[in-house]
Design a protein around this motif. Structure first.
Motif, PDB file in Angstrom:
ATOM      1  N   GLU A  42       0.836  -1.205   0.000  1.00 54.07           N
ATOM      2  CA  GLU A  42       0.000   0.000   0.000  1.00 54.07           C
ATOM      3  C   GLU A  42       0.870   1.254   0.000  1.00 54.07           C
ATOM      4  O   GLU A  42       0.599   2.216  -0.730  1.00 54.07           O
ATOM      5  N   ARG A  43       1.934   1.245   0.787  1.00 55.70           N
ATOM      6  CA  ARG A  43       2.839   2.395   0.848  1.00 55.70           C
ATOM      7  C   ARG A  43       3.551   2.597  -0.490  1.00 55.70           C
ATOM      8  O   ARG A  43       3.757   3.737  -0.928  1.00 55.70           O
ATOM      9  N   ILE A  71      -4.738  13.114  -2.103  1.00 55.29           N
ATOM     10  CA  ILE A  71      -5.224  12.091  -3.036  1.00 55.29           C
ATOM     11  C   ILE A  71      -6.553  11.511  -2.579  1.00 55.29           C
ATOM     12  O   ILE A  71      -6.704  11.068  -1.448  1.00 55.29           O
ATOM     13  N   ASP A  72      -7.503  11.516  -3.485  1.00 56.92           N
ATOM     14  CA  ASP A  72      -8.821  10.928  -3.240  1.00 56.92           C
ATOM     15  C   ASP A  72      -8.950   9.709  -4.144  1.00 56.92           C
ATOM     16  O   ASP A  72      -9.208   9.831  -5.346  1.00 56.92           O
ATOM     17  N   ALA A  73      -8.716   8.531  -3.584  1.00 55.73           N
ATOM     18  CA  ALA A  73      -8.804   7.283  -4.355  1.00 55.73           C
ATOM     19  C   ALA A  73     -10.255   6.829  -4.414  1.00 55.73           C
ATOM     20  O   ALA A  73     -10.924   6.723  -3.384  1.00 55.73           O
ATOM     21  N   ARG A  74     -10.731   6.568  -5.625  1.00 56.15           N
ATOM     22  CA  ARG A  74     -12.124   6.162  -5.815  1.00 56.15           C
ATOM     23  C   ARG A  74     -12.198   4.969  -6.760  1.00 56.15           C
ATOM     24  O   ARG A  74     -11.318   4.776  -7.616  1.00 56.15           O
ATOM     25  N   VAL A  75     -13.251   4.199  -6.613  1.00 54.86           N
ATOM     26  CA  VAL A  75     -13.506   3.074  -7.513  1.00 54.86           C
ATOM     27  C   VAL A  75     -14.553   3.509  -8.525  1.00 54.86           C
ATOM     28  O   VAL A  75     -15.566   4.126  -8.159  1.00 54.86           O
ATOM     29  N   ARG A  90      -9.372   1.441  -0.971  1.00 57.87           N
ATOM     30  CA  ARG A  90      -8.221   0.940  -0.209  1.00 57.87           C
ATOM     31  C   ARG A  90      -8.181  -0.583  -0.157  1.00 57.87           C
ATOM     32  O   ARG A  90      -7.110  -1.177  -0.068  1.00 57.87           O
ATOM     33  N   SER A  91      -9.331  -1.197  -0.213  1.00 55.81           N
ATOM     34  CA  SER A  91      -9.373  -2.660  -0.115  1.00 55.81           C
ATOM     35  C   SER A  91      -9.656  -3.334  -1.452  1.00 55.81           C
ATOM     36  O   SER A  91      -9.470  -4.552  -1.588  1.00 55.81           O
TER      37      SER A  91
END
Length: 259
Positions: A42-43, A71-75, A90-91
């Motif tokens: 993840e890092r 950072i805005d991580a989206r699916v 994240r998962s």
């Protein structure tokens, strides 16, 4: 008279027992280290995303904090281009989803040799200090000469101008195809345009070298034609209809800028 310990049965027993003990130790270590391995992965992802966003220097050793701030991580759903709020970025594991026939498709034209494409994918929205959209980062991958090559493609909010192309995992020939990670080659991508005036994908790696005035061309990798082709094929697939095309349209229309 005592029996000799030097018999085949006893020797075999010792060997089997030793193997069982070693197996338990290795299995136990693998289980114990799995959380740390997941965290390290993840890092690493966060670090490369920050590099693509031009924020790695700003991180100054604080990668997770900087990532969370900017950072805005989206699916997203590939078919609709919409965010999929039911999945946590994240998962979510795109590679794992791609191996599930219920959650993936076989590309109609697998030009990048990816095998299968998950129905959903992760994108990274890069925010500026005021919370506005600074850039968008798309994960892309495809086969080169020897390996599947993984990269992050960073785009300006117009979804046409390249901010960075960062390859972070590849097994190409050192000194040839592996030059996809060379900073001098990566620098050529900055400011290039993905699409022409007709909206057709025009970005390409040019064998023999691109004209410096060509806003769509990047120099090919010397002695690594198949790796260069792999870069072209990866971009052609992931920027196409089965890739991020629907999402790109949404961003251009302003629908997701503040989503």
């Amino acid at each position: 008279m005592a029996k000799s310990n030097d018999t085949f049965g006893k020797t075999l027993g010792v060997v089997v027992g030793l193997c069982l003990v070693c197996s338990l130790v290795v299995s136990g270590a693998a289980v114990a280290l799995k959380p740390q391995q997941k965290l390290n992965k993840e890092r690493d992802t966060q670090r490369y995303v920050l590099e693509a966003a031009g924020l790695l220097d700003k991180a100054a050793g604080k990668v997770p904090e900087t990532f969370d701030k900017y950072i805005d991580a989206r699916v997203i759903d590939f078919d609709s281009g919409e965010f999929n709020s039911a999945l946590d970025a994240r998962s979510f594991d795109a590679a794992l989803a791609a191996r599930d026939s219920k959650n993936s498709i076989k590309p109609s034209n697998d030009i990048a040799s990816i095998g299968r494409r998950a129905n959903s994918g992760v994108v990274y929205l890069v925010r500026d200090e005021a919370g506005g959209l600074d850039s968008v980062i798309l994960p892309v991958h495809g086969y080169g000469l020897w390996s599947t090559m993984y990269a992050f493609l960073a785009l300006e909010p117009d979804m046409n101008t390249v901010k960075a192309l960062v390859y972070y995992d590849q097994g190409e020939t050192p000194g040839l195809g592996a030059e996809v990670e060379n900073p001098r080659w990566k620098a050529q991508w900055v400011g290039k345009q993905l699409f022409d005036d007709n909206g057709e994908l025009a970005i390409r790696v040019v064998k023999g070298g691109a004209d410096p005035a060509d806003i769509h061309g990047v120099d090919g990798l010397s002695g690594a034609t198949l790796t260069s082709n792999g870069v072209n094929n990866s971009l052609e697939y992931w920027l196409g209809d089965e890739g991020f095309a629907a999402f790109i349209d949404k961003v251009r229309e302003g629908e997701l800028n503040n989503g």
